[in-house]
Design an enzyme around this catalytic site. Structure first.
Site, short mmCIF file in Angstrom:
data_model
loop_
_atom_site.label_atom_id
_atom_site.label_comp_id
_atom_site.label_asym_id
_atom_site.label_seq_id
_atom_site.Cartn_x
_atom_site.Cartn_y
_atom_site.Cartn_z
N THR A 178 0.84 -1.20 0.00
CA THR A 178 0.00 0.00 0.00
C THR A 178 0.87 1.25 0.00
O THR A 178 1.97 1.23 0.52
CB THR A 178 -0.85 -0.04 1.28
N GLY A 208 -10.53 -2.62 3.47
CA GLY A 208 -9.59 -2.57 4.59
C GLY A 208 -9.61 -1.23 5.30
O GLY A 208 -10.59 -0.47 5.23
N ASP A 209 -8.51 -0.92 5.98
CA ASP A 209 -8.42 0.31 6.78
C ASP A 209 -8.16 1.56 5.94
O ASP A 209 -8.51 2.67 6.36
CB ASP A 209 -7.28 0.18 7.79
N THR A 229 -0.35 1.31 6.88
CA THR A 229 -0.27 0.13 6.01
C THR A 229 -0.14 -1.11 6.87
O THR A 229 0.56 -1.08 7.88
CB THR A 229 0.91 0.21 5.02
N THR A 231 -2.22 -5.06 8.20
CA THR A 231 -3.41 -5.90 8.26
C THR A 231 -4.62 -5.02 8.54
O THR A 231 -4.89 -4.67 9.70
CB THR A 231 -3.26 -6.93 9.40
N GLY A 232 -5.37 -4.69 7.50
CA GLY A 232 -6.43 -3.69 7.63
C GLY A 232 -7.42 -3.99 8.73
O GLY A 232 -7.86 -3.09 9.46
#
Ligand code: ASP
Length: 315
Positions: A178, A208-209, A229, A231-232
């Protein structure tokens, strides 16, 4: 803490960008192409800021150039979902007034970050997804494309490997990621922007986040600008950027301490990754709990630095 300025003072300029966090495989090599891209794009943003450009323009420019660079997981070269399609997410935020725009699950918009900014500036709304987002992009006259435009052979191979392993893979594990940028301009205003393809082999429709304002992307002139960036899902559960902001704004924490605490929460929720952040006081943080964070920054000394591993140094 509230340090908002309006007169021009180039000594206030700060900039940082990232190209994802993760683990480098044993055969990763020196990552010269990635380092060169990070350096080139950070230099372009630094020039814009030194020419009197806004933090918002600097983060837009940097993220758009990172989207166009196939080495990273955004725009061209974004990772692919379970069905072999790119589904792109992006967000942008302006610290001056908390103006923000976000987009999720688009595959026909030439530049997702450009669309996020257009949503912020040209619609009464903040967050669009899927076909509605693509319709808005068309109505606003933004460049459109096809999903194929974003798909590279490397990402097709990566998806095949993930499927074979039965895994939903953080892109960083293949050493790309990302992208995001944060800036403070000569007026003291902050901005943040982030863009991603998400996770390899993710279920279609998963978000994701990155495009969630206050989680993967955030800016407020009274505290900080942040781009994440990793693990969302864990960043969302940690409420990442809002947790950093709240500690600074309400409890007078320093930016490094607030980022470290938020990363502890990510770890608690079994996530990995990192963030780049700039405080309203000019502090720069590049923090991560993975092996590497592709990053570049321009601090108070005006010198552009590029780093990937922890031992490469920090601001
Ligand atoms: N945070 C992104 C997501 O979960 C992935 C990444 O940072 O590479 O969608």
């Amino acid at each position: 803490m509230n340090t908002t300025f309006y007169d021009i003072d180039p000594s206030r300029i700060r900039f940082a960008l990232h190209g994802g966090a993760g683990e480098l495989g044993p055969d990763a090599g020196p990552q010269d192409a990635q380092r060169a891209a990070l350096s080139r794009i950070a230099a372009a943003a630094q020039t814009l800021l030194l020419d009197g450009g806004s933090a918002l323009d600097a983060v837009t420019l940097a993220v758009q150039q990172l989207e166009d660079c196939p080495l990273f997981n955004a725009g061209i070269g974004a990772v692919l979902n379970r069905d072999g399609q790119p589904e792109l997410d992006a967000a942008i935020m302006r610290g001056e007034d908390r103006g923000c725009g976000a987009v999720a699950g688009v595959s026909r918009v030439g530049s997702p970050i450009q669309l996020a900014r257009a949503i912020m500036e040209q619609t009464p709304h903040v967050f669009f997804a899927g076909t509605g987002a693509e319709q808005i992009a068309e109505q606003l006259g933004l460049p459109m494309t096809t999903a194929e435009h974003f798909i590279t052979p490397q990402r097709l191979r990566q998806l095949a490997a993930a499927k074979k392993a039965g895994a939903i893979v953080l892109d960083h594990d293949a050493a790309f990621g990302t992208v995001g940028a944060v800036a403070r301009d000569a007026r003291g205003h902050l901005a943040a922007a982030t863009s991603t393809g998400g996770l390899t082999n993710k279920l279609p429709g998963r978000i994701g986040d990155t495009p969630v304002i206050g989680v993967g992307t955030f800016a407020d002139d009274s505290s900080c600008a942040i781009s994440c960036t990793g693990t969302g899902e864990a960043f969302i559960r940690a409420g990442f950027a809002n947790a950093v902001h709240a500690r600074i704004a309400w409890n007078d924490w320093t930016l490094p301490a607030a980022c470290d605490a938020a990363l502890e929460a990510v770890k608690h929720y079994e996530g990995r990754g990192g963030c780049i952040a700039i405080g309203c006081d000019g502090a720069i943080v590049t923090a991560f709990n993975s092996q590497c964070l592709y990053r570049a920054w321009v601090g108070a000394d005006g010198v552009l630095q590029v780093a990937i591993l922890a031992e490469d140094g920090k601001p």
